[in-house]
Design an enzyme around this catalytic site. Structure first.
Site, PDB file in Angstrom:
ATOM      1  N   PRO A   2      91.953  57.856  34.611  1.00 23.91           N
ATOM      2  CA  PRO A   2      91.873  57.718  36.054  1.00 23.91           C
ATOM      3  C   PRO A   2      91.861  56.248  36.440  1.00 23.91           C
ATOM      4  CG  PRO A   2      90.181  59.202  35.255  1.00 23.91           C
ATOM      5  CD  PRO A   2      90.785  58.553  34.066  1.00 23.91           C
ATOM      6  N   GLU A   3      92.707  55.916  37.383  1.00 20.39           N
ATOM      7  CA  GLU A   3      92.681  54.582  37.970  1.00 20.39           C
ATOM      8  C   GLU A   3      92.009  54.732  39.330  1.00 20.39           C
ATOM      9  OE1 GLU A   3      96.562  52.672  37.461  1.00 20.39           O
ATOM     10  OE2 GLU A   3      97.022  54.156  35.939  1.00 20.39           O
ATOM     11  N   LYS A  51      86.945  51.769  39.049  1.00 17.94           N
ATOM     12  CA  LYS A  51      87.236  53.054  38.421  1.00 17.94           C
ATOM     13  C   LYS A  51      85.964  53.790  38.020  1.00 17.94           C
ATOM     14  CE  LYS A  51      91.340  50.870  36.448  1.00 17.94           C
ATOM     15  NZ  LYS A  51      91.995  50.452  35.194  1.00 17.94           N
ATOM     16  N   ARG A 126      88.558  61.640  23.823  1.00 22.91           N
ATOM     17  CA  ARG A 126      88.449  60.478  22.933  1.00 22.91           C
ATOM     18  C   ARG A 126      87.079  59.816  22.920  1.00 22.91           C
ATOM     19  NH1 ARG A 126      93.932  57.143  23.909  1.00 22.91           N
ATOM     20  NH2 ARG A 126      93.188  55.978  22.125  1.00 22.91           N
ATOM     21  N   ARG A 278     100.238  47.846  25.954  1.00 28.39           N
ATOM     22  CA  ARG A 278     100.409  49.084  26.708  1.00 28.39           C
ATOM     23  C   ARG A 278     101.882  49.382  26.937  1.00 28.39           C
ATOM     24  NH1 ARG A 278      95.691  49.964  29.575  1.00 28.39           N
ATOM     25  NH2 ARG A 278      96.402  52.110  29.512  1.00 28.39           N
TER      26      ARG A 278
END
Length: 292
Positions: A2-3, A51, A126, A278
Site C-alpha cells: 500500500p502506498e 503509509k 512476508r 525496484r
DNA sequence: CTAGGATCCTGTCAGC
DNA sequence: TGCTGACAGGATCCTA
C-alpha cells in the site's frame, strides 16, 4: 504495497467499521508482527501518517500499523447484514490475495484483534509489516513517523528542489521513494509521476530544473489524487473500504506493469528496467536521459 | 555525510 | 515433475 492512496482508502473505510468499536482481546500468532504489550480500549480516531495507519484508543494508547509490502487488514463483523444493501459481509484492504475471501484465520494471519462487534485480522505474507503499541502522545515521536517528510500537497516545489540538491548524485526515482524527502510515493506512483512529468527515473536528482521539479510535484499530486478518488489501485489488488475494488491500475496507470505496451503519449514501447533495486517502468522516448 | 546494495520473509512463476 | 533463481505498491541496515 500500500502506498499513500491505498492507506488513505483503508483509513476512510476502516473508520466506518471500527470507529467507537471496543478492542477486547489481541491474539498474537507471529511475535515479530506485534511490538509492545496488547491493550484494550475503544477506538476514538483513525489517522494516517504517510503509509502508516494509527488507531487511537480512549485509554491514551495507539496502534501504529504499517502494512509494508504484503500486509492486509480484514474486518469480519460479528453480525452479518440480513438484507443486501451496501454493507459488505467483510471489509478487506491491503495486499491483494485470496485472503480477502478465504476462511480466517489462516496461514498468513499474524495478529487477531477482537472487537465487541467483530474481528480484525492482520495478515502479512512476508512479515515485513507490523502493529506497534505506543502511548498516543508518543506517536509523532516514533522514529518512523518523526522522520517523514511532508506529503506532496503540503510541500512547495522550492522545498522539493532544495531537497534534491542535497542528494545531487542520487537517481530521481530513489530520491522520491525516500519518505524523508517526500512522503507517500511508492513504486507505482513514483513511476507514474515520473512518466507524467516526462522525467527519466535515472536522472540525477541534482540535475532537475525548477520547472521539472514543479512538474514532478504536480504529477505526484495528480496521480495520487486520481487514485484516492477511485479507491486506490487494484490488479486483483486493493479492495476498498466498502468491499468494492479500486481501479487505479486498470483505469489510470499509464506505465506501471505495462511493459511492451504502447506509450499513451507517443506509442513507443514501454520498457521495464531496474532502478534503486525496484522494477521501473518508463517510456524511453518521452523520458529522456539526455537531449539527443 | 551520501549512495547503493543487502537484508528481512514467504510465495509464485519462468526456465531449465 | 522437480529444482533454481528472479521477483515482489517497503524500509532499514551495512558498507565503501
Amino acid at each position: 504495497m500500500p502506498e499513500l492512496p491505498e492507506v488513505e482508502t483503508i483509513r476512510r473505510g476502516l473508520s466506518k467499521f471500527i470507529m467507537k468499536a471496543k478492542l477486547q482481546k489481541t491474539e498474537i500468532i507471529c511475535p515479530k508482527s506485534f511490538i509492545g504489550t496488547p491493550v484494550t480500549g475503544q477506538i476514538v480516531q483513525i489517522r494516517r501518517f504517510g503509509k502508516a495507519l494509527v488507531l487511537d484508543l480512549d485509554n491514551h494508547y495507539s496502534l501504529l500499523i504499517h502494512l509494508r509490502m504484503t500486509g492486509q487488514l480484514i474486518y469480519d463483523p460479528k453480525v452479518k447484514p440480513t438484507h443486501d444493501g451496501d454493507i459488505p459481509r467483510r471489509y478487506a484492504a491491503g495486499h491483494p490475495s485470496d485472503n480477502f475471501v478465504a476462511k480466517l484465520p489462516n496461514k498468513q494471519t499474524r495478529v487477531i484483534l477482537r472487537f465487541d462487534h467483530g474481528t480484525l485480522y492482520f495478515n502479512d505474507q512476508r512479515k515485513f509489516g507490523f502493529i506497534k503499541v505506543l502511548p498516543t502522545s508518543a506517536v509523532e515521536q516514533d522514529s518512523f513517523i518523526q522522520k517523514l517528510a511532508k506529503e506532496p500537497w503540503e510541500m512547495t516545489a522550492r522545498e522539493l528542489y532544495d531537497k534534491f540538491q542535497k542528494h545531487p548524485n542520487s537517481n530521481i526515482k530513489a530520491t522520491i521513494l525516500d519518505q524523508t524527502i517526500i512522503c507517500g510515493l511508492g513504486n507505482i506512483y513514483a513511476d507514474e509521476s515520473l512518466f507524467v512529468s516526462g522525467i527519466h527515473p535515472l536522472r540525477k536528482a541534482g540535475s532537475l530544473t525548477m520547472e521539472e521539479t514543479e512538474n514532478l510535484l504536480a504529477a505526484a499530486r495528480h496521480v495520487m489524487d486520481e487514485s484516492i478518488a477511485s479507491g486506490g489501485s487494484t490488479m486483483a489488488t486493493y479492495v476498498k473500504a466498502d468491499g468494492t475494488k479500486g481501479d487505479y491500475l486498470e483505469q489510470f496507470a499509464q506505465v506501471f506493469r505495462r511493459e511492451n505496451q504502447p506509450c499513451p503519449k507517443c506509442g513507443s514501447n514501454i520498457v521495464k528496467i531496474k532502478v534503486a533495486g525496484r522494477g521501473t517502468h518508463l517510456c524511453p522516448h518521452c523520458q529522456r536521459l539526455s537531449d539527443d
